[in-house]
Design a protein around this motif. Structure first.
Motif, mmCIF file in Angstrom:
data_model
loop_
_atom_site.group_PDB
_atom_site.id
_atom_site.type_symbol
_atom_site.label_atom_id
_atom_site.label_comp_id
_atom_site.label_asym_id
_atom_site.label_seq_id
_atom_site.Cartn_x
_atom_site.Cartn_y
_atom_site.Cartn_z
ATOM 1 N N GLN A 1 0.832 -1.205 0.000
ATOM 2 C CA GLN A 1 0.000 0.000 0.000
ATOM 3 C C GLN A 1 0.868 1.257 0.000
ATOM 4 O OE1 GLN A 1 -2.613 -0.532 3.357
ATOM 5 N NE2 GLN A 1 -3.622 -2.294 2.415
ATOM 6 N N ASP A 2 1.941 1.242 0.769
ATOM 7 C CA ASP A 2 2.852 2.388 0.787
ATOM 8 C C ASP A 2 3.466 2.625 -0.593
ATOM 9 O OD1 ASP A 2 2.459 2.959 3.441
ATOM 10 O OD2 ASP A 2 4.352 2.101 4.136
ATOM 11 N N VAL A 3 3.845 1.541 -1.267
ATOM 12 C CA VAL A 3 4.431 1.668 -2.601
ATOM 13 C C VAL A 3 3.422 2.322 -3.546
ATOM 14 C CG1 VAL A 3 5.169 0.359 -4.633
ATOM 15 C CG2 VAL A 3 6.145 -0.159 -2.397
ATOM 16 N N PHE A 4 2.186 1.831 -3.542
ATOM 17 C CA PHE A 4 1.181 2.412 -4.434
ATOM 18 C C PHE A 4 0.852 3.850 -4.038
ATOM 19 C CE2 PHE A 4 0.323 -1.936 -5.883
ATOM 20 C CZ PHE A 4 0.228 -1.703 -7.253
ATOM 21 N N TYR A 5 0.794 4.121 -2.753
ATOM 22 C CA TYR A 5 0.542 5.496 -2.293
ATOM 23 C C TYR A 5 1.647 6.428 -2.793
ATOM 24 C CZ TYR A 5 0.401 9.539 0.797
ATOM 25 O OH TYR A 5 0.401 10.827 1.287
ATOM 26 N N ASN A 6 2.894 6.000 -2.638
ATOM 27 C CA ASN A 6 4.019 6.829 -3.071
ATOM 28 C C ASN A 6 4.046 7.005 -4.589
ATOM 29 O OD1 ASN A 6 5.029 7.428 -0.523
ATOM 30 N ND2 ASN A 6 6.160 5.507 -0.434
ATOM 31 N N ILE A 7 3.669 5.976 -5.317
ATOM 32 C CA ILE A 7 3.618 6.102 -6.779
ATOM 33 C C ILE A 7 2.581 7.146 -7.161
ATOM 34 C CG2 ILE A 7 2.878 4.933 -8.905
ATOM 35 C CD1 ILE A 7 4.317 2.421 -7.820
ATOM 36 N N TRP A 8 1.412 7.068 -6.551
ATOM 37 C CA TRP A 8 0.372 8.040 -6.898
ATOM 38 C C TRP A 8 0.799 9.452 -6.489
ATOM 39 C CZ3 TRP A 8 -3.283 8.342 -10.234
ATOM 40 C CH2 TRP A 8 -4.195 9.390 -10.158
ATOM 41 N N ARG B 1 3.715 10.534 -8.810
ATOM 42 C CA ARG B 1 3.548 10.045 -10.181
ATOM 43 C C ARG B 1 4.155 10.957 -11.241
ATOM 44 N NH1 ARG B 1 -1.164 11.931 -8.362
ATOM 45 N NH2 ARG B 1 -2.286 13.490 -9.594
ATOM 46 N N GLU B 2 4.110 12.256 -11.012
ATOM 47 C CA GLU B 2 4.627 13.194 -12.019
ATOM 48 C C GLU B 2 6.153 13.174 -12.105
ATOM 49 O OE1 GLU B 2 2.880 16.850 -10.784
ATOM 50 O OE2 GLU B 2 0.877 16.272 -11.447
ATOM 51 N N ASN B 3 6.809 12.723 -11.032
ATOM 52 C CA ASN B 3 8.271 12.736 -10.985
ATOM 53 C C ASN B 3 8.911 11.378 -11.249
ATOM 54 O OD1 ASN B 3 8.134 15.465 -10.211
ATOM 55 N ND2 ASN B 3 7.806 14.859 -8.089
ATOM 56 N N ILE B 4 8.122 10.329 -11.267
ATOM 57 C CA ILE B 4 8.669 8.978 -11.408
ATOM 58 C C ILE B 4 8.983 8.684 -12.870
ATOM 59 C CG2 ILE B 4 8.145 6.512 -11.188
ATOM 60 C CD1 ILE B 4 6.515 7.181 -8.710
ATOM 61 N N GLN B 5 10.141 8.094 -13.078
ATOM 62 C CA GLN B 5 10.558 7.665 -14.414
ATOM 63 C C GLN B 5 10.650 6.141 -14.403
ATOM 64 O OE1 GLN B 5 11.066 9.681 -17.072
ATOM 65 N NE2 GLN B 5 10.413 11.362 -15.763
ATOM 66 N N ILE B 6 9.861 5.497 -15.231
ATOM 67 C CA ILE B 6 9.932 4.044 -15.338
ATOM 68 C C ILE B 6 10.769 3.708 -16.563
ATOM 69 C CG2 ILE B 6 8.640 1.946 -15.784
ATOM 70 C CD1 ILE B 6 6.585 2.803 -13.898
ATOM 71 N N LEU B 7 11.913 3.091 -16.294
ATOM 72 C CA LEU B 7 12.847 2.758 -17.368
ATOM 73 C C LEU B 7 12.703 1.310 -17.822
ATOM 74 C CD1 LEU B 7 15.906 4.587 -15.811
ATOM 75 C CD2 LEU B 7 14.312 5.457 -17.524
#
Length: 179
Positions: free
Chosen positions: A49-56, A59-65
Motif C-alpha cells: 500500500q505504501d508503494v502504491f501510495y508513493n507512486i500516486w 507520479r509526475e516525478n517517477i521515471q519508469i525505465l
C-alpha cells in the motif's frame, strides 16, 4: 493491458482508473512477494500500500525505465528491505534501553565516546525543537509510527507531519554537520 509506457503515461496524467487497474492487477502478487521478504502478512500489505501510495503521490516525478511490473516488484523489494532495516534499528535500540552499556560494549572506547557525543548532540537538538515537532519526530523515529498514525493522533494532515519531519531533519543535519 496497454503497453507499459502508455499505462504509466496515463497514470502520470492523473488517470485514476488506469492506476486502479494496475493496483488491482498487481496488489495480491506484490503482497505475496513482500510476505516472502517480511514474513508478516500485515506488514506485507502495508508495504505494498505504501508503494502504491508513493507512486500516486509522486507520479509526475517517477521515471519508469523498465516495465511497470519490474518497477513495482523493485519498489516492493526496496520498501520491504527498508522495513526490515527499521525493525533491526528498533531492536538494537530496545536492547540498548534494556541492557544499557552492553549494547555498545562491542565497540572500541573511541567509537563508544563518539556515539555518546553524537547521542548527546541529537538529544540536545531535539530538546530545542518545538514540543509538537519533537513529539512527531520521536513518534516516527523511536516508536516507529507511520505518518498517518501520527496525523490521526494530533488531528493534523499527513502533509503537516511530513513538513514537521522535514524541519526536524534539517535542524538535526545542521547540528550534526558541525559535529
Amino acid at each position: 493491458m496497454l503497453n507499459d509506457i502508455a499505462v504509466f503515461k496515463k497514470i502520470k496524467q492523473g488517470d485514476i482508473k488506469t492506476f486502479e487497474k494496475v493496483f488491482r492487477q498487481y496488489y495480491a502478487p506484490l503482497c505475496i512477494y513482500a510476505f516472502s521478504i517480511t514474513s508478516r502478512k500485515d506488514i506485507s500489505e502495508e508495504v505494498v500500500q505504501d508503494v502504491f501510495y508513493n507512486i500516486w503521490k509522486e507520479r509526475e516525478n517517477i521515471q519508469i525505465l523498465r516495465s511497470v511490473k519490474n518497477y513495482l516488484y523493485g519498489a516492493v523489494r526496496n520498501q520491504s528491505l527498508r522495513y526490515l532495516e527499521h525493525l533491526l534499528v528498533q531492536e538494537r535500540h530496545r536492547a540498548y534501553v534494556v541492557n544499557g552499556e552492553n549494547f555498545i560494549s562491542e565497540y572500541s572506547p573511541q567509537e563508544q565516546l563518539e556515539y555518546k557525543e553524537l547521542e548527546g548532540i541529537i538529544n540536545r537538538t531535539l530538546k530545542k525543537l518545538p514540543e509538537r515537532r519533537m513529539q512527531i519526530f520521536r513518534m516516527h523515529r523511536v516508536d516507529g509510527k507511520k505518518y498517518k498514525e501520527i496525523a490521526d493522533h494530533f488531528s493534523i494532515s499527513i502533509k503537516t507531519v511530513e513538513a514537521e519531519m522535514t524541519k526536524a531533519y534539517r535542524i538535526l543535519r545542521q547540528e550534526i554537520e558541525k559535529y
